[in-house]
Design a protein around this motif. Sequence first.
Motif, PDB file in Angstrom:
ATOM      1  N   VAL A  65       6.054  12.155  46.027  1.00  0.00           N
ATOM      2  CA  VAL A  65       5.779  10.624  45.579  1.00  0.00           C
ATOM      3  C   VAL A  65       7.321  10.084  46.081  1.00  0.00           C
ATOM      4  CG1 VAL A  65       5.423   9.052  43.885  1.00  0.00           C
ATOM      5  CG2 VAL A  65       4.090  11.482  43.841  1.00  0.00           C
ATOM      6  N   THR A  66       6.959   8.585  46.659  1.00  0.00           N
ATOM      7  CA  THR A  66       7.681   7.998  46.953  1.00  0.00           C
ATOM      8  C   THR A  66       7.944   6.615  46.453  1.00  0.00           C
ATOM      9  OG1 THR A  66       7.959   9.036  49.309  1.00  0.00           O
ATOM     10  CG2 THR A  66       8.998   6.786  49.126  1.00  0.00           C
ATOM     11  N   TRP A  67       9.113   6.378  45.646  1.00  0.00           N
ATOM     12  CA  TRP A  67       9.201   4.751  45.078  1.00  0.00           C
ATOM     13  C   TRP A  67      10.170   4.181  46.126  1.00  0.00           C
ATOM     14  CZ3 TRP A  67       8.936   9.651  42.528  1.00  0.00           C
ATOM     15  CH2 TRP A  67       8.252   9.713  41.358  1.00  0.00           C
ATOM     16  N   GLU A  68       9.717   2.917  46.154  1.00  0.00           N
ATOM     17  CA  GLU A  68      10.379   1.977  47.116  1.00  0.00           C
ATOM     18  C   GLU A  68      10.540   0.650  46.201  1.00  0.00           C
ATOM     19  OE1 GLU A  68       7.995   0.907  50.586  1.00  0.00           O
ATOM     20  OE2 GLU A  68       7.853   3.149  51.179  1.00  0.00           O
ATOM     21  N   TRP A  69      11.752   0.296  46.178  1.00  0.00           N
ATOM     22  CA  TRP A  69      12.543  -0.637  45.399  1.00  0.00           C
ATOM     23  C   TRP A  69      12.290  -2.104  46.358  1.00  0.00           C
ATOM     24  CZ3 TRP A  69      13.298   3.723  43.916  1.00  0.00           C
ATOM     25  CH2 TRP A  69      13.969   3.907  42.512  1.00  0.00           C
ATOM     26  N   GLU A  70      11.545  -2.929  45.457  1.00  0.00           N
ATOM     27  CA  GLU A  70      11.522  -4.385  46.048  1.00  0.00           C
ATOM     28  C   GLU A  70      12.073  -5.500  45.134  1.00  0.00           C
ATOM     29  OE1 GLU A  70       7.334  -5.287  46.564  1.00  0.00           O
ATOM     30  OE2 GLU A  70       7.199  -4.060  48.400  1.00  0.00           O
ATOM     31  N   SER A  71      12.983  -5.112  44.323  1.00  0.00           N
ATOM     32  CA  SER A  71      13.893  -5.707  43.444  1.00  0.00           C
ATOM     33  C   SER A  71      15.197  -5.135  42.763  1.00  0.00           C
ATOM     34  CB  SER A  71      13.085  -6.679  42.402  1.00  0.00           C
ATOM     35  OG  SER A  71      12.502  -5.671  41.449  1.00  0.00           O
ATOM     36  N   ASP A  72      15.859  -5.678  42.388  1.00  0.00           N
ATOM     37  CA  ASP A  72      17.163  -5.122  41.864  1.00  0.00           C
ATOM     38  C   ASP A  72      17.326  -4.677  40.361  1.00  0.00           C
ATOM     39  OD1 ASP A  72      17.955  -5.864  44.484  1.00  0.00           O
ATOM     40  OD2 ASP A  72      19.106  -7.630  43.897  1.00  0.00           O
ATOM     41  N   THR A  73      18.198  -3.725  40.358  1.00  0.00           N
ATOM     42  CA  THR A  73      18.824  -3.104  39.180  1.00  0.00           C
ATOM     43  C   THR A  73      17.613  -2.589  38.300  1.00  0.00           C
ATOM     44  OG1 THR A  73      19.674  -5.570  38.827  1.00  0.00           O
ATOM     45  CG2 THR A  73      19.978  -3.990  36.989  1.00  0.00           C
ATOM     46  N   HIS A  74      16.957  -1.479  39.120  1.00  0.00           N
ATOM     47  CA  HIS A  74      15.862  -0.505  38.431  1.00  0.00           C
ATOM     48  C   HIS A  74      16.386   0.984  38.536  1.00  0.00           C
ATOM     49  CE1 HIS A  74      13.183  -3.973  38.058  1.00  0.00           C
ATOM     50  NE2 HIS A  74      13.379  -4.177  39.456  1.00  0.00           N
ATOM     51  N   ALA A  85       8.886  22.116  34.244  1.00  0.00           N
ATOM     52  CA  ALA A  85       9.134  21.127  35.441  1.00  0.00           C
ATOM     53  C   ALA A  85      10.510  20.856  35.116  1.00  0.00           C
ATOM     54  CB  ALA A  85       8.471  19.994  35.264  1.00  0.00           C
ATOM     55  N   SER A  86      11.196  20.264  36.507  1.00  0.00           N
ATOM     56  CA  SER A  86      12.684  20.130  36.469  1.00  0.00           C
ATOM     57  C   SER A  86      12.755  18.414  37.037  1.00  0.00           C
ATOM     58  CB  SER A  86      13.257  21.261  37.229  1.00  0.00           C
ATOM     59  OG  SER A  86      13.052  21.344  38.516  1.00  0.00           O
ATOM     60  N   TRP A  87      12.055  17.872  36.887  1.00  0.00           N
ATOM     61  CA  TRP A  87      12.408  16.239  37.572  1.00  0.00           C
ATOM     62  C   TRP A  87      13.466  15.749  36.754  1.00  0.00           C
ATOM     63  CZ3 TRP A  87       8.708  11.523  36.653  1.00  0.00           C
ATOM     64  CH2 TRP A  87       9.341  10.472  37.414  1.00  0.00           C
ATOM     65  N   GLU A  88      14.425  15.132  37.283  1.00  0.00           N
ATOM     66  CA  GLU A  88      15.506  14.532  36.726  1.00  0.00           C
ATOM     67  C   GLU A  88      15.366  12.830  36.990  1.00  0.00           C
ATOM     68  OE1 GLU A  88      19.259  16.368  37.806  1.00  0.00           O
ATOM     69  OE2 GLU A  88      18.301  18.343  37.169  1.00  0.00           O
ATOM     70  N   GLY A  89      14.465  12.397  37.754  1.00  0.00           N
ATOM     71  CA  GLY A  89      14.538  11.038  38.222  1.00  0.00           C
ATOM     72  C   GLY A  89      15.605  10.650  38.977  1.00  0.00           C
ATOM     73  N   THR A  90      16.136   9.480  39.121  1.00  0.00           N
ATOM     74  CA  THR A  90      17.041   8.813  40.023  1.00  0.00           C
ATOM     75  C   THR A  90      18.615   9.524  39.407  1.00  0.00           C
ATOM     76  OG1 THR A  90      16.961   6.914  38.939  1.00  0.00           O
ATOM     77  CG2 THR A  90      15.823   7.100  41.150  1.00  0.00           C
ATOM     78  N   GLU A  91      19.422   9.738  40.507  1.00  0.00           N
ATOM     79  CA  GLU A  91      20.724  10.138  40.114  1.00  0.00           C
ATOM     80  C   GLU A  91      21.275   9.204  39.207  1.00  0.00           C
ATOM     81  OE1 GLU A  91      23.872  10.140  43.397  1.00  0.00           O
ATOM     82  OE2 GLU A  91      21.832  10.172  44.486  1.00  0.00           O
ATOM     83  N   GLY A  92      22.338   9.787  38.315  1.00  0.00           N
ATOM     84  CA  GLY A  92      23.091   9.009  37.290  1.00  0.00           C
ATOM     85  C   GLY A  92      22.532   8.411  36.123  1.00  0.00           C
ATOM     86  N   GLY A  93      21.423   9.001  35.843  1.00  0.00           N
ATOM     87  CA  GLY A  93      20.763   8.646  34.418  1.00  0.00           C
ATOM     88  C   GLY A  93      20.746   7.374  34.163  1.00  0.00           C
ATOM     89  N   GLU A  94      20.590   6.930  32.829  1.00  0.00           N
ATOM     90  CA  GLU A  94      19.863   5.562  32.338  1.00  0.00           C
ATOM     91  C   GLU A  94      20.988   4.304  32.868  1.00  0.00           C
ATOM     92  OE1 GLU A  94      18.772   4.925  28.548  1.00  0.00           O
ATOM     93  OE2 GLU A  94      17.569   7.055  28.477  1.00  0.00           O
ATOM     94  N   THR A  95      22.273   4.903  33.270  1.00  0.00           N
ATOM     95  CA  THR A  95      23.185   3.855  33.465  1.00  0.00           C
ATOM     96  C   THR A  95      23.216   3.347  35.056  1.00  0.00           C
ATOM     97  OG1 THR A  95      25.084   5.290  33.517  1.00  0.00           O
ATOM     98  CG2 THR A  95      24.554   4.064  31.375  1.00  0.00           C
ATOM     99  N   ASN A  96      22.914   4.219  35.988  1.00  0.00           N
ATOM    100  CA  ASN A  96      22.806   4.116  37.326  1.00  0.00           C
ATOM    101  C   ASN A  96      21.640   3.364  37.750  1.00  0.00           C
ATOM    102  OD1 ASN A  96      24.314   4.110  39.758  1.00  0.00           O
ATOM    103  ND2 ASN A  96      23.583   6.104  40.302  1.00  0.00           N
ATOM    104  N   THR A  97      21.747   2.174  38.350  1.00  0.00           N
ATOM    105  CA  THR A  97      20.608   1.279  38.998  1.00  0.00           C
ATOM    106  C   THR A  97      20.552   1.315  40.171  1.00  0.00           C
ATOM    107  OG1 THR A  97      21.567  -0.764  38.338  1.00  0.00           O
ATOM    108  CG2 THR A  97      20.185   0.068  36.682  1.00  0.00           C
ATOM    109  N   PHE A  98      19.608   0.972  40.913  1.00  0.00           N
ATOM    110  CA  PHE A  98      19.588   0.826  42.482  1.00  0.00           C
ATOM    111  C   PHE A  98      18.663  -0.481  42.797  1.00  0.00           C
ATOM    112  CE2 PHE A  98      19.564   5.164  41.355  1.00  0.00           C
ATOM    113  CZ  PHE A  98      20.258   5.530  42.130  1.00  0.00           C
TER     114      PHE A  98
END
Length: 134
Positions: A65-74, A85-98
């Motif tokens: 599954v691919t997530w594509e950002w179309e706006s900021d700070t998510h 299962a061992s999914w960790e989400g995006t790197e950096g945890g709750e404080t790191n946004t893209f």
Amino acid sequence: MDATGLSRRKLLGVGASALTVSFAGCMGGGGDGDDDIPENTVIVGPDNRFVFEPDSLTVSPGTEVTWEWESDTHNIVVQSQPDGASWEGTEGGETNTFNTGYVYSYTFETPGTYEYDCAPHRQQGMVGEIIVEE
């Protein structure tokens, strides 16, 4: 009967059938904007809204599954997942946004439901789920 040979009742029936067909496109599937989203892709923050689109996606084990950002700070913060299962989400945890243009992918192997959110916009309801079914 009118001059065309159609009774009023038959004419109303034809009109009702046409109306049903017209509304069929509004009931899901097509016409809801999801037609442009590639298969197994989630759009993050489309139109600067605090949503994942789609907010629920069902896939088979082994699907990327691919997530594509179309706006900021998510970001993607995993809230729950199946045992093993061992999914960790995006790197950096709750404080790191893209921001816009960022792309993140993960291959789901373990069947079950994975619930996630965007930490900065959790209170606005920016949540999603991936359901992995055999």
